[in-house]
Scaffold this motif. Sequence first.
Motif, mmCIF file in Angstrom:
data_model
loop_
_atom_site.group_PDB
_atom_site.id
_atom_site.type_symbol
_atom_site.label_atom_id
_atom_site.label_comp_id
_atom_site.label_asym_id
_atom_site.label_seq_id
_atom_site.Cartn_x
_atom_site.Cartn_y
_atom_site.Cartn_z
ATOM 1 N N ASN A 1 -6.290 -5.363 -4.939
ATOM 2 C CA ASN A 1 -6.988 -4.304 -5.085
ATOM 3 C C ASN A 1 -8.407 -3.997 -5.480
ATOM 4 O O ASN A 1 -9.259 -3.403 -4.981
ATOM 5 C CB ASN A 1 -6.135 -2.978 -5.559
ATOM 6 C CG ASN A 1 -5.014 -2.591 -4.913
ATOM 7 O OD1 ASN A 1 -4.700 -3.004 -3.621
ATOM 8 N ND2 ASN A 1 -3.807 -2.389 -5.697
ATOM 9 N N SER B 1 -14.087 -2.838 3.820
ATOM 10 C CA SER B 1 -15.186 -1.811 3.180
ATOM 11 C C SER B 1 -15.344 -0.645 3.938
ATOM 12 O O SER B 1 -14.492 -0.439 5.015
ATOM 13 C CB SER B 1 -16.451 -2.451 3.206
ATOM 14 O OG SER B 1 -16.760 -2.793 4.705
ATOM 15 N N LYS C 1 -10.634 -6.225 -5.153
ATOM 16 C CA LYS C 1 -11.461 -6.790 -4.429
ATOM 17 C C LYS C 1 -11.615 -6.158 -2.868
ATOM 18 O O LYS C 1 -12.240 -6.698 -1.900
ATOM 19 C CB LYS C 1 -11.356 -8.483 -4.169
ATOM 20 C CG LYS C 1 -11.690 -9.175 -5.698
ATOM 21 C CD LYS C 1 -11.534 -10.400 -5.251
ATOM 22 C CE LYS C 1 -11.583 -11.321 -6.664
ATOM 23 N NZ LYS C 1 -11.537 -12.753 -6.739
ATOM 24 N N ASN C 2 -10.526 -5.166 -2.827
ATOM 25 C CA ASN C 2 -10.230 -4.505 -1.443
ATOM 26 C C ASN C 2 -9.986 -5.687 -0.452
ATOM 27 O O ASN C 2 -10.528 -5.627 0.650
ATOM 28 C CB ASN C 2 -11.502 -3.996 -1.120
ATOM 29 C CG ASN C 2 -11.809 -2.677 -2.139
ATOM 30 O OD1 ASN C 2 -10.989 -2.110 -2.583
ATOM 31 N ND2 ASN C 2 -13.143 -2.489 -2.314
ATOM 32 N N THR C 3 -9.259 -6.737 -0.677
ATOM 33 C CA THR C 3 -9.086 -7.890 0.004
ATOM 34 C C THR C 3 -7.430 -7.964 0.039
ATOM 35 O O THR C 3 -6.660 -7.676 -0.729
ATOM 36 C CB THR C 3 -9.710 -9.114 -0.577
ATOM 37 O OG1 THR C 3 -11.049 -8.932 -0.628
ATOM 38 C CG2 THR C 3 -9.395 -10.299 0.237
ATOM 39 N N VAL D 1 -13.215 2.233 8.326
ATOM 40 C CA VAL D 1 -12.941 1.207 7.475
ATOM 41 C C VAL D 1 -13.536 -0.120 8.382
ATOM 42 O O VAL D 1 -13.027 -0.273 9.633
ATOM 43 C CB VAL D 1 -11.553 1.135 7.332
ATOM 44 C CG1 VAL D 1 -11.271 -0.340 6.598
ATOM 45 C CG2 VAL D 1 -10.863 2.249 6.440
ATOM 46 N N ARG E 1 -2.263 -8.913 -1.838
ATOM 47 C CA ARG E 1 -3.478 -8.022 -1.851
ATOM 48 C C ARG E 1 -4.163 -7.913 -3.069
ATOM 49 O O ARG E 1 -3.449 -8.019 -4.123
ATOM 50 C CB ARG E 1 -3.550 -6.329 -1.492
ATOM 51 C CG ARG E 1 -2.311 -5.771 -2.071
ATOM 52 C CD ARG E 1 -2.234 -4.195 -1.484
ATOM 53 N NE ARG E 1 -0.843 -3.694 -2.201
ATOM 54 C CZ ARG E 1 -0.551 -2.588 -2.032
ATOM 55 N NH1 ARG E 1 -0.962 -1.911 -1.084
ATOM 56 N NH2 ARG E 1 0.332 -1.905 -2.497
ATOM 57 N N SER F 1 0.632 1.379 2.156
ATOM 58 C CA SER F 1 0.358 1.615 0.565
ATOM 59 C C SER F 1 1.442 2.025 -0.337
ATOM 60 O O SER F 1 0.999 1.959 -1.618
ATOM 61 C CB SER F 1 -0.499 3.018 0.959
ATOM 62 O OG SER F 1 0.153 4.025 1.372
ATOM 63 N N ILE G 1 -12.055 2.823 2.155
ATOM 64 C CA ILE G 1 -10.752 1.985 2.054
ATOM 65 C C ILE G 1 -9.874 3.036 1.584
ATOM 66 O O ILE G 1 -8.526 2.604 1.385
ATOM 67 C CB ILE G 1 -11.002 0.998 1.002
ATOM 68 C CG1 ILE G 1 -11.915 1.264 0.008
ATOM 69 C CG2 ILE G 1 -12.122 -0.143 2.048
ATOM 70 C CD1 ILE G 1 -11.991 0.274 -1.243
#
Length: 114
Positions: A72, A24, A74-76, A1, A70, A52, A27
């Motif tokens: 999800n 990135s 945008k994985n941010t 990651v 978060r 999680s 993930i």
Amino acid sequence: VQLQAFGGGLVQAGGSLRLSCAASGSIFTIIYMGWYRQAPGKQRELVATFTSGGSLNYADSVKGRFTISRDNDKNTVYLQMNSLKPEDTAVYYCNARSRSTNSWGQGTQVTVSS
């Protein structure tokens, strides 16, 4: 990651900043993400984290002022920091963990002037 943090800067006491951490790579393996900070001459300390499963944890010093969230899609991961104090001045690091890895972002400087 791999993690990349954004959003640090200089702000006056009482102001706000929002930090972002884009993840990135693998993930789907992440089970834990959060923010830590390290002030000059001090050890790195936990600021805010979530698992999680959705469990949240905040340092006592930031409860009621900081919010971790978060996106999800945008994985941010974000850290909204309100009512900032000079003692919040530090380099802030994003962290992500899987069962076998422990990844850190490059750090972003937050400076709060009095």
